[in-house]
Design a protein around this motif. Structure first.
Motif, PDB file in Angstrom:
ATOM      1  N   ALA A 118       0.834  -1.211   0.000  1.00  0.00           N
ATOM      2  CA  ALA A 118       0.000   0.000   0.000  1.00  0.00           C
ATOM      3  C   ALA A 118       0.864   1.255   0.000  1.00  0.00           C
ATOM      4  CB  ALA A 118      -0.926  -0.008   1.202  1.00  0.00           C
ATOM      5  N   ILE A 119       1.944   1.238   0.762  1.00  0.00           N
ATOM      6  CA  ILE A 119       2.838   2.401   0.786  1.00  0.00           C
ATOM      7  C   ILE A 119       3.564   2.540  -0.551  1.00  0.00           C
ATOM      8  CG2 ILE A 119       4.937   3.345   1.843  1.00  0.00           C
ATOM      9  CD1 ILE A 119       3.924   2.145   4.507  1.00  0.00           C
ATOM     10  N   GLY A 120       4.066   1.436  -1.091  1.00  0.00           N
ATOM     11  CA  GLY A 120       4.759   1.484  -2.376  1.00  0.00           C
ATOM     12  C   GLY A 120       3.851   1.933  -3.509  1.00  0.00           C
ATOM     13  N   ASN A 121       2.572   1.672  -3.398  1.00  0.00           N
ATOM     14  CA  ASN A 121       1.609   2.049  -4.419  1.00  0.00           C
ATOM     15  C   ASN A 121       1.380   3.560  -4.464  1.00  0.00           C
ATOM     16  OD1 ASN A 121      -0.204   1.465  -6.497  1.00  0.00           O
ATOM     17  ND2 ASN A 121      -1.928   1.428  -5.097  1.00  0.00           N
ATOM     18  N   GLN A 122       1.785   4.278  -3.448  1.00  0.00           N
ATOM     19  CA  GLN A 122       1.581   5.721  -3.389  1.00  0.00           C
ATOM     20  C   GLN A 122       2.601   6.482  -4.230  1.00  0.00           C
ATOM     21  OE1 GLN A 122      -1.153   6.943  -1.760  1.00  0.00           O
ATOM     22  NE2 GLN A 122      -1.562   4.767  -1.481  1.00  0.00           N
ATOM     23  N   PHE A 123       3.640   5.820  -4.674  1.00  0.00           N
ATOM     24  CA  PHE A 123       4.729   6.482  -5.380  1.00  0.00           C
ATOM     25  C   PHE A 123       4.806   5.999  -6.824  1.00  0.00           C
ATOM     26  CE2 PHE A 123       5.875   6.212  -0.909  1.00  0.00           C
ATOM     27  CZ  PHE A 123       6.049   7.548  -0.616  1.00  0.00           C
ATOM     28  N   GLY A 124       5.406   6.791  -7.668  1.00  0.00           N
ATOM     29  CA  GLY A 124       5.650   6.423  -9.053  1.00  0.00           C
ATOM     30  C   GLY A 124       4.422   6.565  -9.922  1.00  0.00           C
ATOM     31  N   GLY A 125       4.576   6.169 -11.160  1.00  0.00           N
ATOM     32  CA  GLY A 125       3.491   6.208 -12.128  1.00  0.00           C
ATOM     33  C   GLY A 125       3.742   5.194 -13.216  1.00  0.00           C
ATOM     34  N   GLY A 126       2.704   4.698 -13.827  1.00  0.00           N
ATOM     35  CA  GLY A 126       2.836   3.714 -14.896  1.00  0.00           C
ATOM     36  C   GLY A 126       3.419   2.416 -14.384  1.00  0.00           C
ATOM     37  N   SER A 127       4.397   1.885 -15.114  1.00  0.00           N
ATOM     38  CA  SER A 127       5.008   0.627 -14.696  1.00  0.00           C
ATOM     39  C   SER A 127       5.881   0.823 -13.460  1.00  0.00           C
ATOM     40  CB  SER A 127       5.837   0.029 -15.826  1.00  0.00           C
ATOM     41  OG  SER A 127       6.899   0.901 -16.177  1.00  0.00           O
ATOM     42  N   GLY A 128       6.362   2.060 -13.236  1.00  0.00           N
ATOM     43  CA  GLY A 128       7.131   2.338 -12.025  1.00  0.00           C
ATOM     44  C   GLY A 128       6.293   2.153 -10.775  1.00  0.00           C
ATOM     45  N   LYS A 129       5.017   2.468 -10.870  1.00  0.00           N
ATOM     46  CA  LYS A 129       4.110   2.286  -9.738  1.00  0.00           C
ATOM     47  C   LYS A 129       3.978   0.797  -9.409  1.00  0.00           C
ATOM     48  CE  LYS A 129      -0.062   4.198  -7.967  1.00  0.00           C
ATOM     49  NZ  LYS A 129      -0.711   5.461  -8.093  1.00  0.00           N
ATOM     50  N   ILE A 135       6.188  -1.532 -10.054  1.00  0.00           N
ATOM     51  CA  ILE A 135       7.468  -1.995  -9.508  1.00  0.00           C
ATOM     52  C   ILE A 135       7.599  -1.583  -8.052  1.00  0.00           C
ATOM     53  CG2 ILE A 135       9.981  -1.705  -9.672  1.00  0.00           C
ATOM     54  CD1 ILE A 135       9.550  -1.473 -12.741  1.00  0.00           C
ATOM     55  N   LEU A 136       7.249  -0.339  -7.742  1.00  0.00           N
ATOM     56  CA  LEU A 136       7.341   0.122  -6.360  1.00  0.00           C
ATOM     57  C   LEU A 136       6.333  -0.582  -5.455  1.00  0.00           C
ATOM     58  CD1 LEU A 136       7.967   3.934  -6.872  1.00  0.00           C
ATOM     59  CD2 LEU A 136       9.560   2.227  -5.994  1.00  0.00           C
ATOM     60  N   THR A 137       5.171  -0.919  -5.981  1.00  0.00           N
ATOM     61  CA  THR A 137       4.196  -1.671  -5.192  1.00  0.00           C
ATOM     62  C   THR A 137       4.742  -3.052  -4.849  1.00  0.00           C
ATOM     63  OG1 THR A 137       2.354  -0.500  -6.231  1.00  0.00           O
ATOM     64  CG2 THR A 137       1.840  -2.580  -5.164  1.00  0.00           C
ATOM     65  N   ALA A 138       5.319  -3.719  -5.843  1.00  0.00           N
ATOM     66  CA  ALA A 138       5.888  -5.048  -5.610  1.00  0.00           C
ATOM     67  C   ALA A 138       7.076  -4.976  -4.657  1.00  0.00           C
ATOM     68  CB  ALA A 138       6.312  -5.675  -6.930  1.00  0.00           C
ATOM     69  N   ALA A 139       7.944  -3.978  -4.849  1.00  0.00           N
ATOM     70  CA  ALA A 139       9.100  -3.828  -3.958  1.00  0.00           C
ATOM     71  C   ALA A 139       8.645  -3.529  -2.532  1.00  0.00           C
ATOM     72  CB  ALA A 139      10.014  -2.720  -4.473  1.00  0.00           C
ATOM     73  N   GLY A 140       7.623  -2.693  -2.391  1.00  0.00           N
ATOM     74  CA  GLY A 140       7.099  -2.399  -1.057  1.00  0.00           C
ATOM     75  C   GLY A 140       6.493  -3.623  -0.406  1.00  0.00           C
ATOM     76  N   ALA A 141       5.809  -4.446  -1.187  1.00  0.00           N
ATOM     77  CA  ALA A 141       5.226  -5.667  -0.639  1.00  0.00           C
ATOM     78  C   ALA A 141       6.306  -6.641  -0.180  1.00  0.00           C
ATOM     79  CB  ALA A 141       4.320  -6.325  -1.670  1.00  0.00           C
ATOM     80  N   VAL A 142       7.354  -6.787  -0.969  1.00  0.00           N
ATOM     81  CA  VAL A 142       8.449  -7.680  -0.588  1.00  0.00           C
ATOM     82  C   VAL A 142       9.152  -7.165   0.666  1.00  0.00           C
ATOM     83  CG1 VAL A 142      10.713  -8.557  -1.300  1.00  0.00           C
ATOM     84  CG2 VAL A 142       8.797  -8.590  -2.896  1.00  0.00           C
ATOM     85  N   ALA A 143       9.484  -5.883   0.675  1.00  0.00           N
ATOM     86  CA  ALA A 143      10.177  -5.313   1.829  1.00  0.00           C
ATOM     87  C   ALA A 143       9.291  -5.379   3.070  1.00  0.00           C
ATOM     88  CB  ALA A 143      10.577  -3.870   1.539  1.00  0.00           C
ATOM     89  N   GLY A 144       8.006  -5.091   2.912  1.00  0.00           N
ATOM     90  CA  GLY A 144       7.090  -5.168   4.049  1.00  0.00           C
ATOM     91  C   GLY A 144       6.934  -6.582   4.566  1.00  0.00           C
ATOM     92  N   GLY A 145       6.892  -7.546   3.666  1.00  0.00           N
ATOM     93  CA  GLY A 145       6.797  -8.940   4.084  1.00  0.00           C
ATOM     94  C   GLY A 145       8.022  -9.399   4.853  1.00  0.00           C
ATOM     95  N   VAL A 146       9.186  -8.991   4.382  1.00  0.00           N
ATOM     96  CA  VAL A 146      10.435  -9.356   5.073  1.00  0.00           C
ATOM     97  C   VAL A 146      10.483  -8.729   6.461  1.00  0.00           C
ATOM     98  CG1 VAL A 146      12.944  -9.053   5.024  1.00  0.00           C
ATOM     99  CG2 VAL A 146      11.735  -9.773   2.971  1.00  0.00           C
ATOM    100  N   GLU A 147      10.153  -7.462   6.547  1.00  0.00           N
ATOM    101  CA  GLU A 147      10.187  -6.789   7.845  1.00  0.00           C
ATOM    102  C   GLU A 147       9.097  -7.307   8.780  1.00  0.00           C
ATOM    103  OE1 GLU A 147      12.518  -4.722   9.096  1.00  0.00           O
ATOM    104  OE2 GLU A 147      13.558  -5.249   7.245  1.00  0.00           O
ATOM    105  N   GLY A 148       7.931  -7.583   8.217  1.00  0.00           N
ATOM    106  CA  GLY A 148       6.858  -8.145   9.045  1.00  0.00           C
ATOM    107  C   GLY A 148       7.232  -9.497   9.618  1.00  0.00           C
ATOM    108  N   GLN A 149       7.911 -10.300   8.825  1.00  0.00           N
ATOM    109  CA  GLN A 149       8.354 -11.609   9.311  1.00  0.00           C
ATOM    110  C   GLN A 149       9.421 -11.448  10.378  1.00  0.00           C
ATOM    111  OE1 GLN A 149      10.236 -14.184   6.467  1.00  0.00           O
ATOM    112  NE2 GLN A 149       9.714 -15.997   7.640  1.00  0.00           N
ATOM    113  N   ARG A 150      10.359 -10.540  10.161  1.00  0.00           N
ATOM    114  CA  ARG A 150      11.397 -10.302  11.181  1.00  0.00           C
ATOM    115  C   ARG A 150      10.798  -9.836  12.494  1.00  0.00           C
ATOM    116  NH1 ARG A 150      16.241  -6.729   9.045  1.00  0.00           N
ATOM    117  NH2 ARG A 150      15.480  -5.630  10.867  1.00  0.00           N
TER     118      ARG A 150
END
Length: 81
Positions: A50-61, A63-78
């Motif tokens: 959700a946070i990554g989705n707030q940034f970028g535009g087009g395909s960059g949005k 990519i940032l959504t996916a990167a935010g989901a991965v980073a959030g999942g890793v931190e949530g697990q930690r």
């Protein structure tokens, strides 16, 4: 006739499952830990996406959504595990 046989078979399987041994306190604690880890991972991925989705535009949005989901999942697990 086949329907009755199927109901009897499934009912018997359910009764046999109910007669299994009760989980030990260690098994219950392990199950609760697994649920907490899964919840932390999924929750972190949702928030990060959700946070990554707030940034970028087009395909960059995307990519940032996916990167935010991965980073959030890793931190949530930690955090949860």
């Amino acid at each position: 006739m086949k329907r009755i046989l199927a109901v009897i078979t499934l009912g018997g399987a359910g009764l046999l499952t109910a007669c299994g041994p009760a989980p030990t306190p260690q098994q219950q604690a392990a199950r609760q830990h697994e649920i907490a880890c899964l919840g932390g991972t999924l929750g972190g991925a949702l928030v990060g996406g959700a946070i990554g989705n707030q940034f970028g535009g087009g395909s960059g949005k995307d990519i940032l959504t996916a990167a935010g989901a991965v980073a959030g999942g890793v931190e949530g697990q930690r955090f949860a595990c």
